[in-house]
Design a protein around this motif. Structure first.
Motif, short mmCIF file in Angstrom:
data_model
loop_
_atom_site.label_atom_id
_atom_site.label_comp_id
_atom_site.label_asym_id
_atom_site.label_seq_id
_atom_site.Cartn_x
_atom_site.Cartn_y
_atom_site.Cartn_z
N LEU A 94 29.85 32.35 25.92
CA LEU A 94 28.95 31.34 25.35
C LEU A 94 28.60 30.27 26.37
O LEU A 94 29.32 30.08 27.36
CB LEU A 94 29.62 30.67 24.15
N PRO A 95 27.53 29.51 26.15
CA PRO A 95 27.25 28.35 26.99
C PRO A 95 28.41 27.35 26.87
O PRO A 95 28.94 27.13 25.78
CB PRO A 95 25.97 27.77 26.40
N VAL A 96 28.78 26.74 27.99
CA VAL A 96 29.87 25.78 28.01
C VAL A 96 29.33 24.42 28.47
O VAL A 96 28.63 24.34 29.48
CB VAL A 96 31.01 26.23 28.94
N ILE A 97 29.66 23.40 27.72
CA ILE A 97 29.20 22.03 27.98
C ILE A 97 30.38 21.22 28.52
O ILE A 97 31.43 21.16 27.88
CB ILE A 97 28.66 21.40 26.69
N ALA A 98 30.22 20.62 29.68
CA ALA A 98 31.30 19.85 30.30
C ALA A 98 31.33 18.43 29.76
O ALA A 98 30.29 17.78 29.65
CB ALA A 98 31.11 19.82 31.82
N ALA A 99 32.54 17.95 29.43
CA ALA A 99 32.69 16.59 28.91
C ALA A 99 33.95 15.96 29.48
O ALA A 99 35.01 16.59 29.51
CB ALA A 99 32.76 16.61 27.38
N GLY A 100 33.82 14.72 29.93
CA GLY A 100 34.98 13.99 30.45
C GLY A 100 34.84 13.62 31.91
O GLY A 100 34.75 14.50 32.76
N GLY A 101 34.76 12.33 32.20
CA GLY A 101 34.73 11.85 33.57
C GLY A 101 33.38 11.97 34.26
O GLY A 101 33.27 11.70 35.45
N ILE A 102 32.35 12.37 33.54
CA ILE A 102 31.01 12.51 34.13
C ILE A 102 30.22 11.24 33.81
O ILE A 102 30.06 10.88 32.64
CB ILE A 102 30.29 13.75 33.57
#
Length: 347
Positions: free
Chosen positions: A208-216
């Motif tokens: 699946l598509p993965v969305i990065a979260a945290g520290g960005i």
């Protein structure tokens, strides 16, 4: 399918839902600027949820997200409550508050039939979940109305679990992220990793598509996440100082101060680990103290302390949610922030 096509947005950029520091106004601004604006629904009752959805529907034709918690709602524990009140008693005395000033009940409600009924009226383009997923029958209702489903994972095991249950995309929440940890398969915080360690592992593990979260916090961080395989990014802390956010003056001041770079995971404010700026309560009781009742009951006894302290201009008992990287948090319009961040996709 590209994340922009899947979610119906111009940029693969999601504004994290942040209960307590925003309403639909921020979601509208982000949606109209080309990102995915998010409305946190966990602290809204049925009347409030419907009112916010009416407001959003009237103000934007763009895609938006509605977020809910999926924790198991446990009954209050009397022994825990007494223990917590005893721990807070010296602070009540210091601020001249009566011991029986504690009022109200837990303010975070898990997604259930009532919320699903309201969503059916509006069929929001995207619905996201934190702390796992709701019951299968509720998931089926959300899918049937045509909403895309996102959910947070803090480990590879959680990502695989979510994929097996039919979500459309996974939010890989790194340990740096502000607010509540999205963990649900295990409460062991040592299993959780930083975003840029967790992200490529989840990308490798699921289709699946993965969305990065945290520290960005800026376009450079977005580019780094995309290089590691992210299909998109989710930012929360960067939006806390936007004009459209309801973040308090004390919270905004803390974010701008030197103290804003000192965050920790704490159970004190809700009973469940969440990242926020370290303040007096966290220092004196210990951020992960077992004194606090289980989620979400810790907040009730803290409410009078928070109100009294904030009237005096102090944030000693306030949850100052923030991620480890607050460098992108500036007083500006949300649309301008989206434009700045979107340079990662335009350049």
């Amino acid at each position: 399918m590209l994340l922009t096509e899947l979610l119906g947005i111009r940029f693969p950029l999601i504004q994290a839902p942040m209960a307590g520091v925003q309403d639909g106004t921020l979601a509208i601004a982000v949606a109209n600027a080309g990102g995915l604006g998010s409305l946190p629904g966990a602290m809204l009752d049925e009347t409030g949820l419907r009112a916010e959805l009416i407001k959003i529907s009237a103000a934007t034709a763009s895609s938006y997200n509605v977020n809910f918690f999926c924790h198991q709602s446990l009954p209050a524990n009397t022994q825990q409550d007494v223990q917590w009140r005893q721990a807070l008693a010296p602070y009540y005395q210091e601020l001249g508050l009566a011991a029986d000033a504690i009022t109200g009940s837990a303010s975070r409600t898990p997604f259930g039939a009532a919320q699903a009924e309201i969503l059916a009226e509006f069929a929001p383009p995207v619905v996201s979940f934190h702390f796992g997923l709701p019951a299968e029958r509720l998931m089926d209702r959300v899918k049937a109305q045509g909403s895309r489903i996102l959910a947070s994972a803090t480990t590879v095991a959680e990502a695989r679990w979510l994929e097996a249950r039919g979500v459309d995309a996974i939010i890989a929440q790194g340990l740096e992220a502000g607010g509540h940890r999205g963990h649900f398969l295990s409460e062991d915080l040592s299993l959780q990793q930083g975003t840029f360690s967790l992200l490529p592992q989840i990308v490798e593990a699921v289709s699946l598509p993965v969305i990065a979260a945290g520290g960005i916090a800026d376009a450079k961080g977005i580019r780094a996440a995309m290089t590691l395989g992210a299909s998109g990014v989710q930012l929360g802390t960067a939006f806390l100082c936007c004009h459209e956010a309801t973040t308090s003056a004390l919270h905004r001041s803390a974010l701008r101060s030197d103290a804003g770079s000192h965050t920790a995971l704490t159970r004190l404010f809700s009973g469940r680990p969440a990242r926020g700026i370290v303040n007096r309560l966290m220092k004196e009781l210990g951020p992960l103290s077992e004194l606090a009742p289980h989620f979400p009951y810790a907040s009730s006894a803290l409410a009078p302390l928070r109100a009294a302290s904030e009237l005096l201009g102090f944030d000693d008992f306030s949850p100052l949610w923030a991620g480890q990287n607050r460098t992108g948090c500036h007083e500006m319009a949300a649309a301008d922030l989206v434009y700045q961040l979107s340079s990662a996709f335009r350049d």
